[in-house]
Design a protein around this motif. Sequence first.
Motif, PDB file in Angstrom:
ATOM      1  N   LEU A  89       0.817  -1.216   0.000  1.00 14.09           N
ATOM      2  CA  LEU A  89       0.000   0.000   0.000  1.00 14.09           C
ATOM      3  C   LEU A  89       0.848   1.263   0.000  1.00 14.09           C
ATOM      4  O   LEU A  89       0.467   2.269  -0.611  1.00 14.09           O
ATOM      5  CB  LEU A  89      -0.936   0.001   1.216  1.00 14.09           C
ATOM      6  CG  LEU A  89      -2.025  -1.082   1.230  1.00 14.09           C
ATOM      7  CD1 LEU A  89      -2.828  -1.009   2.525  1.00 14.09           C
ATOM      8  CD2 LEU A  89      -2.958  -0.951   0.023  1.00 14.09           C
ATOM      9  N   THR A  90       1.999   1.244   0.663  1.00 16.30           N
ATOM     10  CA  THR A  90       2.827   2.454   0.723  1.00 16.30           C
ATOM     11  C   THR A  90       3.731   2.613  -0.496  1.00 16.30           C
ATOM     12  O   THR A  90       3.965   3.735  -0.952  1.00 16.30           O
ATOM     13  CB  THR A  90       3.693   2.453   2.003  1.00 16.30           C
ATOM     14  OG1 THR A  90       4.449   1.239   2.060  1.00 16.30           O
ATOM     15  CG2 THR A  90       2.822   2.567   3.243  1.00 16.30           C
ATOM     16  N   LYS A  95       0.881   1.408  -4.118  1.00 14.85           N
ATOM     17  CA  LYS A  95      -0.291   2.284  -4.175  1.00 14.85           C
ATOM     18  C   LYS A  95       0.059   3.737  -3.882  1.00 14.85           C
ATOM     19  O   LYS A  95      -0.698   4.643  -4.244  1.00 14.85           O
ATOM     20  CB  LYS A  95      -1.346   1.807  -3.169  1.00 14.85           C
ATOM     21  CG  LYS A  95      -1.951   0.452  -3.489  1.00 14.85           C
ATOM     22  CD  LYS A  95      -2.870   0.527  -4.692  1.00 14.85           C
ATOM     23  CE  LYS A  95      -3.631  -0.766  -4.885  1.00 14.85           C
ATOM     24  NZ  LYS A  95      -4.517  -0.722  -6.066  1.00 14.85           N
ATOM     25  N   TYR A 134       0.205   5.143  -0.843  1.00 11.71           N
ATOM     26  CA  TYR A 134      -0.530   5.666   0.315  1.00 11.71           C
ATOM     27  C   TYR A 134       0.464   6.161   1.366  1.00 11.71           C
ATOM     28  O   TYR A 134       1.549   5.599   1.546  1.00 11.71           O
ATOM     29  CB  TYR A 134      -1.400   4.578   0.950  1.00 11.71           C
ATOM     30  CG  TYR A 134      -2.550   4.083   0.110  1.00 11.71           C
ATOM     31  CD1 TYR A 134      -2.875   4.648  -1.127  1.00 11.71           C
ATOM     32  CD2 TYR A 134      -3.329   3.016   0.545  1.00 11.71           C
ATOM     33  CE1 TYR A 134      -3.925   4.181  -1.881  1.00 11.71           C
ATOM     34  CE2 TYR A 134      -4.391   2.527  -0.202  1.00 11.71           C
ATOM     35  CZ  TYR A 134      -4.682   3.109  -1.426  1.00 11.71           C
ATOM     36  OH  TYR A 134      -5.723   2.632  -2.173  1.00 11.71           O
ATOM     37  N   ASP A 135       0.087   7.223   2.084  1.00 17.42           N
ATOM     38  CA  ASP A 135       0.905   7.644   3.220  1.00 17.42           C
ATOM     39  C   ASP A 135       0.652   6.703   4.391  1.00 17.42           C
ATOM     40  O   ASP A 135      -0.299   5.909   4.374  1.00 17.42           O
ATOM     41  CB  ASP A 135       0.585   9.095   3.603  1.00 17.42           C
ATOM     42  CG  ASP A 135      -0.876   9.298   3.970  1.00 17.42           C
ATOM     43  OD1 ASP A 135      -1.357   8.624   4.913  1.00 17.42           O
ATOM     44  OD2 ASP A 135      -1.542  10.129   3.330  1.00 17.42           O
ATOM     45  N   THR A 190      -2.974   6.617   5.791  1.00 15.29           N
ATOM     46  CA  THR A 190      -3.947   5.955   4.910  1.00 15.29           C
ATOM     47  C   THR A 190      -3.738   4.450   4.915  1.00 15.29           C
ATOM     48  O   THR A 190      -4.698   3.668   4.945  1.00 15.29           O
ATOM     49  CB  THR A 190      -3.815   6.499   3.473  1.00 15.29           C
ATOM     50  OG1 THR A 190      -3.993   7.922   3.483  1.00 15.29           O
ATOM     51  CG2 THR A 190      -4.870   5.886   2.567  1.00 15.29           C
ATOM     52  N   MET A 191      -2.468   4.045   4.912  1.00 14.59           N
ATOM     53  CA  MET A 191      -2.167   2.617   4.976  1.00 14.59           C
ATOM     54  C   MET A 191      -2.739   1.990   6.240  1.00 14.59           C
ATOM     55  O   MET A 191      -3.391   0.941   6.197  1.00 14.59           O
ATOM     56  CB  MET A 191      -0.651   2.395   4.921  1.00 14.59           C
ATOM     57  CG  MET A 191      -0.207   0.943   5.056  1.00 14.59           C
ATOM     58  SD  MET A 191       0.057   0.403   6.781  1.00 14.59           S
ATOM     59  CE  MET A 191       1.586   1.245   7.174  1.00 14.59           C
ATOM     60  N   PRO A 221      -8.741   4.488  -1.686  1.00 13.89           N
ATOM     61  CA  PRO A 221      -8.582   3.846  -0.370  1.00 13.89           C
ATOM     62  C   PRO A 221      -9.889   3.617   0.369  1.00 13.89           C
ATOM     63  O   PRO A 221     -10.019   2.637   1.109  1.00 13.89           O
ATOM     64  CB  PRO A 221      -7.676   4.817   0.397  1.00 13.89           C
ATOM     65  CG  PRO A 221      -7.792   6.124  -0.317  1.00 13.89           C
ATOM     66  CD  PRO A 221      -8.059   5.793  -1.750  1.00 13.89           C
TER      67      PRO A 221
END
Length: 427
Positions: A256-257, A260, A262-263, A266-267, A318
């Motif tokens: 996810l990081t 994707k 994501y920060d 968000t992860m 997300p």
Amino acid sequence: MTTHDAGHAAGRQADRYENRLLLILFLAFGFVFFDRQALAFLAPYIDAEIGLTNAQLGTLSGVLALTWALAGMVAGRLSDRLGRRKPILIAAVLCFSLFSSASGLMGAFAGLLAARALMGVAEGAVLPMAQSLMAEASRESRRGLNMGLVQGSSAGLLGGILAPLVVVWLAETIGWRAAFFVTIIPGLLIAAWIAKSVKERPPVSRLDTAAVDEPALPKPPLGAVLKLRNIVLCMLIACCYLTWFIILITFTPTFLTTVKGYDPGTMSGVMTCLGVAWVLWGFLTPGISDRIGRKPALILFSVLALIAPFALVYVSDPVLLGGLMILTYTGLGCFTLFMATIPAETVPRGALATALGLIMGVGELAGGFLAPVIAGWASDQWGLSTAMFIAAGGAALVIVLSFGLRETAPAVLRRRGASAAVAGEAV
């Protein structure tokens, strides 16, 4: 006091003990998974300081699964031979808390590897002991539900919901090493509670282990257990489902990081959705199986679990991804069925801990140890999406294998017996 009154009082005492034991074991196994999950959620922070390849991350997850598997098999067999579960459970809870905190002291990959291996030795003994105690204390109508709460919902609440929130917050505020120290006090308290309140045998034994398969011996040898069709299938299902689970939980935070984009906040939010699903399906799936049967429940919820890794790969938003995770991350509810409930309803009491440890151990060796190592190597070659497709393959094989199981749910078997009797009278 009449015999009826005495029986009623004994029943109330057994019900109270069942509920108390459920709470104790819920917390005990929940903290096991809090510790186990911490590494995956802290991987981005550890990588920034120490530097970890995907293969090394998979190896850290795999070595814990290896020692977890071996410890589970040995502890289960030892417990059945000694006829004791409580002392082994207390020692395991104390040791996993200490070994988990040791991860925070390590400054290199080799140190982390040693700490995780020791942690697996302690944690592997917890589940066979906990589920053996819970199965015997549970009312028939609540057996699947209770065992699902112990194995599924507890791990989901503490390992899936609290762990990403707590350990990511700790890592952001005071550093990743501090996150490994939080389990010492809870572990000591739970061990003391087990010593004070858990009985080696419940006030009333409620586990009627009239095995579905033969042989139904008081304490059958290991070879006899391995001849049972349901046990063999449950071992194979465990290998495939552990592949699905361990790969997802090991690589999803990094996926996810890095893939994707994501920060960390968000992860952790998406990972918390996995935890919410873990809690919900952890008790709903086995609870539903008490009514519709173990086999159809396992097939149905495994079909949903197959969708989860594809959603991680192909869904970018997300919020939508989190919602899909809640709907499709159903596999952890299925774990209780093939790792605990079906075996408990298949083998006699004298082989229960052996069967549980064997299924968990074989599953951890293949799906917990080998799968993340292979997935990590493959991800270094072809990208992290490869790991997600391997996880999906594990879920697909579970669906196929589940069709071979023999039904064990008591309520379903009684309905079938009643239907057969009615049909016979009609003829």
